[in-house]
Design a protein around this motif. Structure first.
Motif, PDB file in Angstrom:
ATOM      1  N   LYS A  84       0.831  -1.207   0.000  1.00 35.89           N
ATOM      2  CA  LYS A  84       0.000   0.000   0.000  1.00 35.89           C
ATOM      3  C   LYS A  84       0.866   1.258   0.000  1.00 35.89           C
ATOM      4  O   LYS A  84       2.052   1.209   0.299  1.00 35.89           O
ATOM      5  N   ASN A 115       1.049   9.221  -6.136  1.00 30.84           N
ATOM      6  CA  ASN A 115      -0.300   9.308  -6.704  1.00 30.84           C
ATOM      7  C   ASN A 115      -0.719  10.777  -6.771  1.00 30.84           C
ATOM      8  O   ASN A 115       0.017  11.668  -6.336  1.00 30.84           O
ATOM      9  N   LYS A 164       2.808  -6.699  -6.607  1.00 24.50           N
ATOM     10  CA  LYS A 164       1.871  -5.736  -6.016  1.00 24.50           C
ATOM     11  C   LYS A 164       2.372  -4.315  -6.264  1.00 24.50           C
ATOM     12  O   LYS A 164       1.597  -3.408  -6.575  1.00 24.50           O
ATOM     13  N   ARG A 165       3.687  -4.123  -6.116  1.00 32.47           N
ATOM     14  CA  ARG A 165       4.273  -2.786  -6.315  1.00 32.47           C
ATOM     15  C   ARG A 165       4.133  -2.342  -7.764  1.00 32.47           C
ATOM     16  O   ARG A 165       3.877  -1.163  -8.048  1.00 32.47           O
ATOM     17  N   VAL A 168       0.524  -1.211  -8.177  1.00 35.49           N
ATOM     18  CA  VAL A 168       0.314   0.085  -7.530  1.00 35.49           C
ATOM     19  C   VAL A 168       0.931   1.199  -8.365  1.00 35.49           C
ATOM     20  O   VAL A 168       0.329   2.265  -8.556  1.00 35.49           O
ATOM     21  N   SER A 172      -1.426   4.072  -9.813  1.00 31.04           N
ATOM     22  CA  SER A 172      -1.364   5.323  -9.051  1.00 31.04           C
ATOM     23  C   SER A 172      -0.370   6.346  -9.583  1.00 31.04           C
ATOM     24  O   SER A 172      -0.674   7.538  -9.652  1.00 31.04           O
TER      25      SER A 172
END
Length: 222
Positions: A84, A115, A164-165, A168, A172
């Motif tokens: 996250k 982001n 996951k990175r 993201v 974002s």
């Protein structure tokens, strides 16, 4: 370090901010963005050496906070493990403290804004608009190969977290790049090339920022 902080050569269109968190000092900020494993850190070190910028890695500042064992650090660690994005105010506070402490007026901010909310918060809080965004463009396959090949003992370098990175970053960070691209403030680098070739492209972009004291030595290599 005094000679490095002296007023740099100013390029047309460069942002000069006089009413910001550093008082009346003119500040040059370059956002450095690219996916995990795109080689941002290596090139930032080269820019620091040749052009007198201070390199502030949002990730490094966050990891230092984690290492401190603070409650804030524990929260940050949990968010990173889950892939996250850390709240804007947390990262901006760490960046502000590092900028003020450095005593410099030229900064590479690496891995931030992540982001659109990060971007707006940074400009609103610091009153600083970046001179430009340096975007290291690299394929997901190449970045994954690089990350799996390095061994830094980082909790965010296992395959599941890496993917996951990537997700993201695409969801974002790319909108941030698009925002600045619409303002003609994105300088894109082909980061899949070998490190020396990438730095040749970087040097061409940063040539106007050569500190006066280093001018003769660096320009001969451009």
């Amino acid at each position: 370090m005094g000679s490095v902080v002296d007023a740099p050569t100013v390029v047309a269109g460069q942002e000069e901010v006089t009413d910001n968190m550093l008082g009346d000092k003119k500040v040059t900020v370059v956002f450095v963005l690219g996916g995990p494993g795109s080689g941002k850190g290596t090139q930032c070190a080269n820019i620091v050496e040749h052009f007198g910028f201070i390199h502030l890695s949002a990730g490094d500042l966050l990891r230092a906070e984690i290492k401190s064992g603070s409650e804030n650090g524990t929260m940050i660690e949990n968010m990173i493990k889950e892939g996250k994005i850390v709240p804007s105010e947390v990262t901006i506070k760490l960046l502000q403290e590092a900028m003020i402490k450095s005593g410099n007026d030229k900064f590479l901010i690496d891995g931030f804004p992540r982001n659109e909310e990060n971007r707006a918060a940074f400009e609103n809080v610091t009153k600083i608009t970046p001179a430009f965004v340096l975007f290291f463009d690299c394929s997901e396959e190449e970045m994954e190969r690089r990350l799996l090949g390095r061994n830094q003992g980082r909790v965010d370098d296992n395959i599941e977290t890496i993917r996951k990175r990537f997700k993201v970053f695409v969801e974002s960070s790319l909108p941030v790049i698009e925002y600045y691209n619409a303002k003609d403030k994105v300088k894109k680098i082909d980061a899949a090339k070998p490190i020396p070739e990438v730095f040749e492209d970087v040097k061409a972009i940063f040539a106007p920022y050569v500190p006066n004291a280093l001018l003769s030595g660096v320009t001969t290599n451009l």
